[in-house]
Write a protein that holds these residues in place. Structure first.
Motif, mmCIF file in Angstrom:
data_model
loop_
_atom_site.group_PDB
_atom_site.id
_atom_site.type_symbol
_atom_site.label_atom_id
_atom_site.label_comp_id
_atom_site.label_asym_id
_atom_site.label_seq_id
_atom_site.Cartn_x
_atom_site.Cartn_y
_atom_site.Cartn_z
ATOM 1 N N LEU A 60 0.817 -0.998 0.037
ATOM 2 C CA LEU A 60 0.095 0.382 0.037
ATOM 3 C C LEU A 60 0.936 1.036 -0.192
ATOM 4 C CD1 LEU A 60 -2.617 -0.894 2.589
ATOM 5 C CD2 LEU A 60 -2.710 -1.477 0.176
ATOM 6 N N LYS A 61 0.688 2.216 -0.644
ATOM 7 C CA LYS A 61 1.271 3.274 -0.816
ATOM 8 C C LYS A 61 0.664 4.580 -0.199
ATOM 9 C CE LYS A 61 3.767 2.175 -5.236
ATOM 10 N NZ LYS A 61 4.187 2.377 -6.733
ATOM 11 N N ARG A 62 1.354 5.372 0.104
ATOM 12 C CA ARG A 62 1.153 6.701 0.951
ATOM 13 C C ARG A 62 0.408 7.459 0.023
ATOM 14 N NH1 ARG A 62 5.178 9.640 4.358
ATOM 15 N NH2 ARG A 62 6.046 10.053 2.066
ATOM 16 N N PHE A 63 -0.901 8.071 0.419
ATOM 17 C CA PHE A 63 -1.450 9.138 -0.686
ATOM 18 C C PHE A 63 -1.959 10.266 0.330
ATOM 19 C CE2 PHE A 63 -1.559 5.791 -3.603
ATOM 20 C CZ PHE A 63 -2.193 6.395 -4.650
ATOM 21 N N THR A 64 -1.914 11.630 -0.469
ATOM 22 C CA THR A 64 -2.444 12.483 0.252
ATOM 23 C C THR A 64 -3.625 13.134 -0.360
ATOM 24 O OG1 THR A 64 -0.752 13.899 -0.813
ATOM 25 C CG2 THR A 64 -0.121 13.218 1.416
ATOM 26 N N ARG A 65 -4.049 12.605 -1.521
ATOM 27 C CA ARG A 65 -5.119 13.052 -2.323
ATOM 28 C C ARG A 65 -5.916 11.846 -2.645
ATOM 29 N NH1 ARG A 65 -3.306 17.282 -0.850
ATOM 30 N NH2 ARG A 65 -2.598 19.032 -1.997
ATOM 31 N N VAL A 66 -7.153 12.085 -2.256
ATOM 32 C CA VAL A 66 -8.132 10.923 -2.604
ATOM 33 C C VAL A 66 -8.540 10.820 -3.945
ATOM 34 C CG1 VAL A 66 -10.435 9.861 -1.850
ATOM 35 C CG2 VAL A 66 -9.180 11.224 -0.185
ATOM 36 N N PRO A 67 -8.196 9.504 -4.670
ATOM 37 C CA PRO A 67 -8.634 9.386 -6.092
ATOM 38 C C PRO A 67 -10.192 9.483 -6.287
ATOM 39 C CG PRO A 67 -6.889 7.644 -5.295
ATOM 40 C CD PRO A 67 -7.317 8.499 -4.087
ATOM 41 N N SER A 68 -10.342 10.111 -7.554
ATOM 42 C CA SER A 68 -11.949 10.239 -7.486
ATOM 43 C C SER A 68 -12.617 8.901 -7.951
ATOM 44 C CB SER A 68 -12.071 10.976 -8.825
ATOM 45 O OG SER A 68 -11.489 10.512 -10.011
ATOM 46 N N HIS A 76 -2.947 3.259 -0.028
ATOM 47 C CA HIS A 76 -4.045 2.922 -1.291
ATOM 48 C C HIS A 76 -3.314 1.988 -2.146
ATOM 49 C CE1 HIS A 76 -7.320 3.352 -3.754
ATOM 50 N NE2 HIS A 76 -6.407 3.460 -4.847
ATOM 51 N N CYS A 77 -4.002 0.916 -2.469
ATOM 52 C CA CYS A 77 -3.662 0.156 -3.337
ATOM 53 C C CYS A 77 -4.487 0.543 -4.813
ATOM 54 C CB CYS A 77 -3.791 -1.496 -3.095
ATOM 55 S SG CYS A 77 -3.631 -2.543 -4.371
ATOM 56 N N ASN A 93 -8.076 -1.000 -5.552
ATOM 57 C CA ASN A 93 -8.767 -0.026 -5.110
ATOM 58 C C ASN A 93 -9.249 -0.206 -3.493
ATOM 59 O OD1 ASN A 93 -10.412 2.569 -4.890
ATOM 60 N ND2 ASN A 93 -12.340 1.327 -5.743
ATOM 61 N N PHE A 94 -8.136 -0.337 -2.940
ATOM 62 C CA PHE A 94 -8.452 -0.543 -1.506
ATOM 63 C C PHE A 94 -7.496 0.401 -0.653
ATOM 64 C CE2 PHE A 94 -6.401 -2.334 2.451
ATOM 65 C CZ PHE A 94 -7.748 -2.976 3.078
ATOM 66 N N SER A 95 -8.104 1.106 0.185
ATOM 67 C CA SER A 95 -7.640 2.201 1.049
ATOM 68 C C SER A 95 -7.820 1.892 2.645
ATOM 69 C CB SER A 95 -8.326 3.651 0.706
ATOM 70 O OG SER A 95 -8.470 3.535 -0.912
#
Length: 531
Positions: free
Chosen positions: A67-75, A94-95, A99-101
């Motif tokens: 799982l990678k670190r995200f700072t913006r939520v994908p649409s 998130h993966c 589509n796993f968060s």
């Protein structure tokens, strides 16, 4: 607290600032005013979650991919954590393949992979996230992370594993039990009135065999008091205040030396026979009276009040306490629910901080009032403007109907049905629950208009009507007798000449008047201004 140099968030040492300051996080770009991590060399600030995060993690509930670190939520996501279903915040993992968060809390505290809970299922349960399923415990399909028993095809929400087995709710008179399934048939929930899937778990009553309720409806805030009754005897939920000697004869804890005998009617002097518990006259209802003295007279319903009970408003233990005969001044209490001054018996919380008069203390759910006979009423706390159908006043704590928009405030729910007043010495006044009429009514006391759509008192024989407050006054529930010169007590405004109020300097028009240290006060408002 610090994060060392060369961390995966920033190259320099990050220190937690021990005060609340306004900043913009360098990682996610969002402003905040909490305690940040800061780099003194670069003059950069980070959210605590952002500062402690890493670029990627190996998550036990999603072992197939990192799982990678995200700072913006994908649409393309639903913007929620796949584990706890909370909204994703400034930083999460998130993966994009699956589509796993997961949010930071779930990433740092993954749920256990296996659970053993014999009360809910006899075998070990295994976590299988991201599965569409119907929970065997509650019948809902809103959480895609079941714990599963493969050999039984049993699936359950994590939150349903620790459900209480035996509870008491305010929508039913008896205790209810959790069952893994119901008998085959058409079942309706006793709260939401929707279908209960009988093959899934639900609560039911061993006394009322047609009663069932959804697990989530039963454990909802305001329905259940939060107490698991498993292992608690039903006999201690309420402790009686009396002992039955024989039919129609009891011994009450307030008057233990003598026996009380049940009488169906009082004598001709009804107005002055007062119940020791509620301080209201014995009019037409059955009552108990001491066989040997006149020191203890109780309405039948007041005599049967439990000595100890869990209150419907505060969901805590209360004890029925009698007045102190030696200190009459201190027997006049404001009720914590209706805020009326009162004497007589009272319910006091075990922590001593809350006092209820016996009228509010005896309210239980479901509450049935003859003004609304087809539906039950339930206690409703609301921040919205709620207007009482009886008086039209705005209230925040009411008894409301879940089937329609009927609302009754606590004071109106306790109004006496029959009243004696000096303006009609021949008859009792009856409480009228409003009328649809074009006829104009006038109050026989204050001579002002009466709104016929709201509640009022009337005499059908004499065709006269009265405002409720004009009929009762603000001090109707207080003790009437005077023992010492500096007492606080109530007197009836039934003399030929009405006295003047020492606060507003108008003649007292209401039926009950407060005497306080020799001063005369006509209303609760004048009493509060004099305090």
């Amino acid at each position: 607290m610090t994060i060392g140099e060369g961390s995966e968030t920033h190259a320099h040492l990050l220190s937690l600032v021990p005060k609340m300051i306004t900043f913009t996080c360098h990682l996610c770009g969002l402003p905040d005013d909490r305690f940040p991590y800061a780099c003194n060399l670069c003059d950069l600030s980070f959210h605590k979650d952002c500062g402690e995060s890493t670029p990627e993690i190996n998550y036990s509930c999603h072992p197939k991919h990192l799982l990678k670190r995200f700072t913006r939520v994908p649409s393309y996501t639903d913007r929620k954590c796949c584990m706890c279903r909370n909204e994703l915040r400034n930083v999460f993992y998130h993966c994009s393949i699956c589509n796993f968060s997961v949010d930071v809390d779930c990433a740092n505290n993954p749920p256990p992979f296996t659970l053993v809970h014999p009360k809910i299922h006899e075998h070990s349960l295994i976590l299988m996230p991201q599965r569409n399923f119907v929970c065997n415990a509650c019948g809902m399909d809103d959480d895609p992370n079941p714990y599963v028993c493969p050999q039984c095809n049993f699936m359950i929400h994590r939150n349903c594993i620790d459900i209480p087995r035996l509870i008491k709710i305010n929508r039913h008179a008896h205790r209810i039990f959790y069952n893994h399934c119901l008998d085959a048939g058409d079942w309706k929930c006793g709260v939401c009135h929707k279908e209960v899937i009988w093959t899934c778990g639900a609560y039911s009553c061993s006394t009322c065999h047609d009663f069932s309720i959804h697990l989530r409806c039963a454990t909802r805030f305001g329905i259940w008091d939060g107490i698991d009754l498993e292992g608690i005897s039903e006999n201690i939920l309420e402790i009686k205040s009396y002992e039955v000697i024989e039919e129609g004869v009891i011994k009450h804890f307030r008057h233990e030396d003598h026996r009380l005998k049940l009488k169906e009617e009082s004598g001709a002097n009804d107005e002055y026979i007062l119940c020791k518990a509620c301080n209201y006259p014995i009019i037409s209802s059955p009552f108990y009276k001491c066989e040997e003295c006149d020191d203890c007279i109780l309405h039948k319903k007041c005599a049967y009040l439990p000595k100890k009970k869990i209150d419907s408003f505060y969901k805590m233990w209360f004890t029925l306490t009698t007045e102190r005969e030696d200190l009459d001044y201190f027997n006049q209490f404001p009720c914590s629910v209706c805020h009326n001054l009162f004497g007589g018996f009272r319910y006091v919380s075990d922590n001593g901080l809350i006092t209820l008069d016996v009228r509010c203390g005896s309210i239980s759910e479901p509450f049935v009032h003859e003004s609304h006979p087809h539906h039950s009423l339930y206690i409703n706390y609301s921040t919205k403007d709620i207007f009482c159908n009886a008086c039209g006043d705005k209230k925040t704590m009411v008894l409301s109907c879940e089937e329609c928009e009927f609302v009754l405030d606590i004071n109106c729910s306790n109004l006496p049905k029959l009243v004696k007043h000096k303006n009609d010495k021949e008859h009792f006044l009856s409480l009228c629950y409003g009328e649809k009429t074009s006829e104009q009514y006038w109050c026989d006391i204050c001579e002002e208009k009466v709104n016929p759509e709201k509640w009022f008192y009337s005499c059908n024989h004499c065709d006269i009507s009265f405002h409720i407050n004009c009929t009762l006054g603000d001090f109707i529930w207080m003790k009437q007798q005077k023992k010492y010169e500096k007492d606080m007590y109530m007197i009836r405004n039934n003399r030929t000449t009405r006295p003047f109020c020492d606060r507003c300097h108008y003649r007292c028009q209401f039926a009950s008047i407060l005497k306080l240290n020799g001063f005369t006060l006509c209303s609760q408002e004048c009493f509060q201004l004099s305090a």
